[in-house]
Design a protein around this motif. Sequence first.
Motif, mmCIF file in Angstrom:
data_model
loop_
_atom_site.group_PDB
_atom_site.id
_atom_site.type_symbol
_atom_site.label_atom_id
_atom_site.label_comp_id
_atom_site.label_asym_id
_atom_site.label_seq_id
_atom_site.Cartn_x
_atom_site.Cartn_y
_atom_site.Cartn_z
ATOM 1 N N GLY A 1 40.332 96.015 58.127
ATOM 2 C CA GLY A 1 41.779 95.957 58.039
ATOM 3 C C GLY A 1 42.521 95.179 59.105
ATOM 4 O O GLY A 1 43.735 95.052 59.020
ATOM 5 N N TYR A 2 41.844 94.656 60.108
ATOM 6 C CA TYR A 2 42.543 93.958 61.187
ATOM 7 C C TYR A 2 42.449 92.446 60.990
ATOM 8 O O TYR A 2 41.344 91.878 61.053
ATOM 9 C CB TYR A 2 41.939 94.337 62.545
ATOM 10 N N PRO A 3 43.567 91.776 60.782
ATOM 11 C CA PRO A 3 43.507 90.319 60.591
ATOM 12 C C PRO A 3 42.945 89.592 61.810
ATOM 13 O O PRO A 3 42.267 88.574 61.668
ATOM 14 C CB PRO A 3 44.955 89.918 60.315
ATOM 15 N N GLY A 4 43.195 90.116 63.009
ATOM 16 C CA GLY A 4 42.646 89.495 64.212
ATOM 17 C C GLY A 4 41.127 89.495 64.191
ATOM 18 O O GLY A 4 40.494 88.501 64.560
ATOM 19 N N MET A 5 40.529 90.583 63.738
ATOM 20 C CA MET A 5 39.069 90.660 63.671
ATOM 21 C C MET A 5 38.536 89.709 62.611
ATOM 22 O O MET A 5 37.530 89.024 62.836
ATOM 23 C CB MET A 5 38.635 92.105 63.383
ATOM 24 N N THR A 6 39.225 89.641 61.478
ATOM 25 C CA THR A 6 38.820 88.705 60.422
ATOM 26 C C THR A 6 38.834 87.272 60.956
ATOM 27 O O THR A 6 37.889 86.505 60.748
ATOM 28 C CB THR A 6 39.763 88.830 59.205
ATOM 29 N N ALA A 7 39.899 86.916 61.662
ATOM 30 C CA ALA A 7 40.012 85.562 62.208
ATOM 31 C C ALA A 7 38.919 85.293 63.236
ATOM 32 O O ALA A 7 38.349 84.190 63.286
ATOM 33 C CB ALA A 7 41.390 85.357 62.831
ATOM 34 N N GLY B 1 34.549 89.764 74.042
ATOM 35 C CA GLY B 1 35.567 90.801 74.160
ATOM 36 C C GLY B 1 36.968 90.297 73.875
ATOM 37 O O GLY B 1 37.929 90.733 74.500
ATOM 38 N N PHE B 2 37.105 89.390 72.913
ATOM 39 C CA PHE B 2 38.400 88.799 72.557
ATOM 40 C C PHE B 2 39.087 89.675 71.526
ATOM 41 O O PHE B 2 38.474 90.114 70.562
ATOM 42 C CB PHE B 2 38.172 87.388 72.007
ATOM 43 N N PHE B 3 40.388 89.933 71.722
ATOM 44 C CA PHE B 3 41.147 90.779 70.792
ATOM 45 C C PHE B 3 42.495 90.128 70.509
ATOM 46 O O PHE B 3 43.227 89.786 71.433
ATOM 47 C CB PHE B 3 41.336 92.172 71.389
ATOM 48 N N ILE B 4 42.778 89.943 69.222
ATOM 49 C CA ILE B 4 44.083 89.465 68.771
ATOM 50 C C ILE B 4 44.757 90.643 68.075
ATOM 51 O O ILE B 4 44.300 91.086 67.029
ATOM 52 C CB ILE B 4 43.954 88.290 67.781
ATOM 53 N N ASP B 5 45.832 91.161 68.653
ATOM 54 C CA ASP B 5 46.539 92.297 68.069
ATOM 55 C C ASP B 5 47.656 91.783 67.169
ATOM 56 O O ASP B 5 48.422 90.906 67.567
ATOM 57 C CB ASP B 5 47.107 93.194 69.162
ATOM 58 N N HIS B 6 47.740 92.296 65.986
ATOM 59 C CA HIS B 6 48.694 91.895 64.940
ATOM 60 C C HIS B 6 48.361 90.493 64.445
ATOM 61 O O HIS B 6 47.933 90.336 63.327
ATOM 62 C CB HIS B 6 50.147 92.036 65.379
ATOM 63 N N GLY B 7 48.565 89.476 65.231
ATOM 64 C CA GLY B 7 47.990 88.172 64.957
ATOM 65 C C GLY B 7 48.803 87.126 64.248
ATOM 66 O O GLY B 7 48.632 85.953 64.515
ATOM 67 N N THR B 8 49.668 87.478 63.323
ATOM 68 C CA THR B 8 50.362 86.461 62.552
ATOM 69 C C THR B 8 51.025 85.436 63.461
ATOM 70 O O THR B 8 51.697 85.781 64.422
ATOM 71 C CB THR B 8 51.422 87.102 61.639
ATOM 72 N N ASN C 1 36.465 85.838 79.078
ATOM 73 C CA ASN C 1 36.064 87.159 78.574
ATOM 74 C C ASN C 1 37.196 88.162 78.712
ATOM 75 O O ASN C 1 38.003 88.079 79.628
ATOM 76 C CB ASN C 1 34.850 87.661 79.354
ATOM 77 N N ASN C 2 37.218 89.117 77.786
ATOM 78 C CA ASN C 2 38.147 90.244 77.822
ATOM 79 C C ASN C 2 39.605 89.788 77.838
ATOM 80 O O ASN C 2 40.403 90.266 78.641
ATOM 81 C CB ASN C 2 37.847 91.155 79.011
ATOM 82 N N VAL C 3 39.926 88.872 76.958
ATOM 83 C CA VAL C 3 41.293 88.381 76.820
ATOM 84 C C VAL C 3 41.904 89.022 75.584
ATOM 85 O O VAL C 3 41.261 89.146 74.542
ATOM 86 C CB VAL C 3 41.316 86.838 76.715
ATOM 87 N N ARG C 4 43.174 89.427 75.719
ATOM 88 C CA ARG C 4 43.916 90.035 74.602
ATOM 89 C C ARG C 4 45.195 89.241 74.393
ATOM 90 O O ARG C 4 45.915 88.977 75.354
ATOM 91 C CB ARG C 4 44.235 91.496 74.917
ATOM 92 N N ILE C 5 45.441 88.865 73.146
ATOM 93 C CA ILE C 5 46.691 88.190 72.825
ATOM 94 C C ILE C 5 47.350 88.872 71.634
ATOM 95 O O ILE C 5 46.692 89.548 70.846
ATOM 96 C CB ILE C 5 46.514 86.677 72.566
ATOM 97 N N TYR C 6 48.652 88.685 71.543
ATOM 98 C CA TYR C 6 49.450 89.291 70.483
ATOM 99 C C TYR C 6 49.984 88.222 69.546
ATOM 100 O O TYR C 6 49.784 87.023 69.759
ATOM 101 C CB TYR C 6 50.584 90.105 71.108
ATOM 102 N N GLN C 7 50.710 88.646 68.537
ATOM 103 C CA GLN C 7 51.210 87.751 67.499
ATOM 104 C C GLN C 7 52.074 86.623 68.059
ATOM 105 O O GLN C 7 52.717 86.763 69.084
ATOM 106 C CB GLN C 7 51.993 88.539 66.427
ATOM 107 N N ILE D 1 48.205 88.212 76.985
ATOM 108 C CA ILE D 1 49.321 87.339 76.634
ATOM 109 C C ILE D 1 50.112 88.015 75.519
ATOM 110 O O ILE D 1 49.601 88.221 74.418
ATOM 111 C CB ILE D 1 48.833 85.952 76.174
ATOM 112 N N TYR D 2 51.366 88.357 75.821
ATOM 113 C CA TYR D 2 52.187 89.108 74.874
ATOM 114 C C TYR D 2 52.860 88.213 73.834
ATOM 115 O O TYR D 2 52.891 86.982 73.958
ATOM 116 C CB TYR D 2 53.207 89.960 75.638
ATOM 117 N N ALA D 3 53.424 88.841 72.831
ATOM 118 C CA ALA D 3 53.949 88.189 71.630
ATOM 119 C C ALA D 3 54.911 87.053 71.940
ATOM 120 O O ALA D 3 55.790 87.163 72.783
ATOM 121 C CB ALA D 3 54.643 89.216 70.740
#
Length: 192
Positions: free
Chosen positions: A39-45, A88-95, A107-113, A146-148
């Motif tokens: 269900g997570y588009p970030g994981m699909t991408a 350890g890359f994570f894209i939250d929400h993603g659009t 490594n271990n980077v998180r970014i938002y939409q 990195i925030y939205a």
Amino acid sequence: MTRAFATQLPPVRGLLINDLRAAFVGDPAARNFPEILIGYPGMTAIIHHRLAHLLYQIGARLVARLMSEIAHTRTGIDIHPGARIGSGFFIDHGTGVVIGETAIIGNNVRIYQAVTLGARHFPTDDEGHVIKGDARHPIIEDDVVIYAGATILGRITIGRGSTIGGNVWLTKDVPPNSIVTQATARNSPSAA
């Protein structure tokens, strides 16, 4: 090519497991791994990118681009298959996320939409033709958030452990462990 692709699948699986863990740890709404995988588009991408990047590296660049475009169409996340992305890359929400060809993400980077890791300009040769393949996208070091809506342009480096606030526009290097936010808007004395 097929043999080269197949031999690299076990390390890619390991990267994807770390990406899945990063999503689970990084999102308090995540209840289980199947939810993230399905269900997570970030994981699909990211799954598409990991495979497309492998194809890109072994020379199947057209197939890699097509694979990344399938993910872009499904998720709204546009990652060029040439981008190098650590574990350890994570894209939250993603659009609206865009990651350019020569971007390097640690490594271990998180970014938002709506985050863009793009080029500031396109260098040209003496005849005015765009130079292909030049490093023109950002380097994001380990443990960065990195925030939205942040836009990071050019071959700049965002230092390890930094946090980039929402809607920030960056075209210069950021030292390690920095917090970058928007400037506070102030009324000029004549406007009061």
